[in-house]
Design a protein around this motif. Structure first.
Motif, PDB file in Angstrom:
ATOM      1  N   GLN A 243      10.046 -77.800  -1.162  1.00 46.55           N
ATOM      2  CA  GLN A 243      10.200 -78.447  -2.675  1.00 46.55           C
ATOM      3  C   GLN A 243       8.806 -79.345  -2.850  1.00 46.55           C
ATOM      4  N   GLY A 244       8.271 -79.056  -3.879  1.00 48.37           N
ATOM      5  CA  GLY A 244       7.018 -80.023  -4.007  1.00 48.37           C
ATOM      6  C   GLY A 244       6.197 -79.417  -5.434  1.00 48.37           C
ATOM      7  N   GLU A 245       5.106 -79.879  -5.540  1.00 47.70           N
ATOM      8  CA  GLU A 245       4.542 -79.771  -6.845  1.00 47.70           C
ATOM      9  C   GLU A 245       4.053 -78.359  -7.001  1.00 47.70           C
ATOM     10  N   ALA A 246       3.600 -77.801  -5.705  1.00 52.13           N
ATOM     11  CA  ALA A 246       2.989 -76.539  -5.435  1.00 52.13           C
ATOM     12  C   ALA A 246       4.164 -75.290  -5.845  1.00 52.13           C
ATOM     13  N   SER A 247       5.284 -75.809  -5.479  1.00 53.91           N
ATOM     14  CA  SER A 247       6.581 -74.909  -5.530  1.00 53.91           C
ATOM     15  C   SER A 247       6.833 -74.120  -6.789  1.00 53.91           C
ATOM     16  N   GLU A 248       6.375 -74.861  -7.855  1.00 53.78           N
ATOM     17  CA  GLU A 248       6.302 -74.431  -9.332  1.00 53.78           C
ATOM     18  C   GLU A 248       5.273 -73.357  -9.769  1.00 53.78           C
ATOM     19  N   THR A 249       4.257 -73.240  -8.791  1.00 54.42           N
ATOM     20  CA  THR A 249       3.217 -72.407  -9.235  1.00 54.42           C
ATOM     21  C   THR A 249       2.942 -71.146  -8.382  1.00 54.42           C
ATOM     22  N   PHE A 250       3.429 -71.412  -6.938  1.00 53.16           N
ATOM     23  CA  PHE A 250       3.306 -70.591  -5.897  1.00 53.16           C
ATOM     24  C   PHE A 250       3.608 -69.175  -6.168  1.00 53.16           C
ATOM     25  N   ARG A 251       4.848 -69.248  -6.340  1.00 49.96           N
ATOM     26  CA  ARG A 251       5.606 -67.781  -6.301  1.00 49.96           C
ATOM     27  C   ARG A 251       5.244 -66.718  -7.123  1.00 49.96           C
ATOM     28  N   LEU A 252       4.959 -66.997  -8.235  1.00 49.33           N
ATOM     29  CA  LEU A 252       4.674 -65.765  -9.205  1.00 49.33           C
ATOM     30  C   LEU A 252       3.499 -65.151  -8.596  1.00 49.33           C
ATOM     31  N   PRO A 253       2.120 -65.767  -8.572  1.00 46.06           N
ATOM     32  CA  PRO A 253       0.991 -64.945  -8.103  1.00 46.06           C
ATOM     33  C   PRO A 253       1.197 -64.409  -6.761  1.00 46.06           C
ATOM     34  N   ALA A 254       2.144 -64.739  -6.047  1.00 50.91           N
ATOM     35  CA  ALA A 254       2.291 -64.754  -4.410  1.00 50.91           C
ATOM     36  C   ALA A 254       3.219 -63.250  -4.692  1.00 50.91           C
ATOM     37  N   VAL A 255       4.192 -63.303  -5.503  1.00 54.61           N
ATOM     38  CA  VAL A 255       5.158 -61.726  -5.404  1.00 54.61           C
ATOM     39  C   VAL A 255       4.342 -60.795  -6.245  1.00 54.61           C
TER      40      VAL A 255
END
Length: 250
Positions: free
Chosen positions: A226-238
């Motif tokens: 949980q944190g600020e980066a959790s909102e933006t990390f997933r989509l580019p990663a997957v």
């Protein structure tokens, strides 16, 4: 005697006229002769100008231009060769870069990712992300705690055994739920063979079994605290994970 003088004088005058006429003709002929060479020279000059456009020198110039183009092309090849050092085992049929459309905060955004080499596979990775070949991990460069652990599977891997392994890997984060089909609608990993997830106020943790287009199989253990980066990390990663492909030599 006077009559004879007049005739002689007249004859002399007529002879003089004839002589002058002859001289005039010679002079005119000489002048015409002088006029022709410049006219011929002008014609030659014009022909020479036309020849210049198809002159071997022009062809040589074209060849030089081609040579320059070849040199530029060679330079481009050299540059790609340098980049290829980091993707030496990646499939030769895949371009160095690809552009993807990602939905970011309701806006469709085009982003370019670069082909990078993992251990026995390659994938497209966006800026701000790093593919750690030694750890076989895709991570957010500035915040490596946001990462995906990648494991390449044997072709004989059993899905039931993988399900057990996935639940065990996620156990410390909570009780895993399995998602499939319409529940993964429009997700880059919508075709996953297995998708397990634990979501809580501490973060989101996924375990995915993925079969690439070339038939190679992988597991992805995705850690998103949980944190600020959790909102933006997933989509580019997957999105990157969905482009994974095995090396042709492996």
């Amino acid at each position: 005697m006077k009559s004879t003088y007049k005739i002689t004088t007249l004859g002399a005058a007529m002879a003089a006229v004839l002589l002058l006429g002859a001289c005039s003709n010679e002079t005119a002929t000489g002048t015409t002769g002088q006029t022709n060479p410049p006219a011929t020279g002008q014609s030659t000059a014009e022909t020479g100008t036309e020849t210049t456009t198809t002159d071997p020198t022009a062809s040589t110039g074209t060849t030089d231009s081609s040579a320059t183009t070849e040199n530029e092309a060679t330079g481009s090849t050299t540059e790609m060769g340098t980049d290829a050092e980091s993707t030496s085992s990646a499939s030769a049929t895949r371009p160095e870069k690809e552009t993807f459309e990602l939905m970011t905060e309701g806006t469709l955004e085009k982003r370019t990712a670069k082909l990078q080499q993992g251990e026995g596979y390659s994938m497209y990775v966006f800026d701000a992300y790093t593919l750690d070949k030694q750890k076989s991990r895709l991570q957010l460069t500035a915040f490596p705690q946001y990462h995906v652990e990648i494991t390449k599977l044997d072709s004989k891997a059993n899905i039931d055994e993988l399900r057990k392994q996935g639940k065990e890997a996620l156990k410390k984060y909570g009780s895993a739920k399995e998602y499939s089909g319409d529940q993964l609608y429009e997700d880059p990993l919508v075709g996953a063979k297995l998708y397990l997830q634990v979501s809580s106020d501490k973060g989101t943790y996924d375990y995915v079994v993925w079969e690439a287009k070339d038939g190679s199989q992988y597991t992805f253990l995705m850690i998103m605290p949980q944190g600020e980066a959790s909102e933006t990390f997933r989509l580019p990663a997957v999105t990157s994970l969905s482009t994974i492909a095995a090396d042709s030599a492996s």
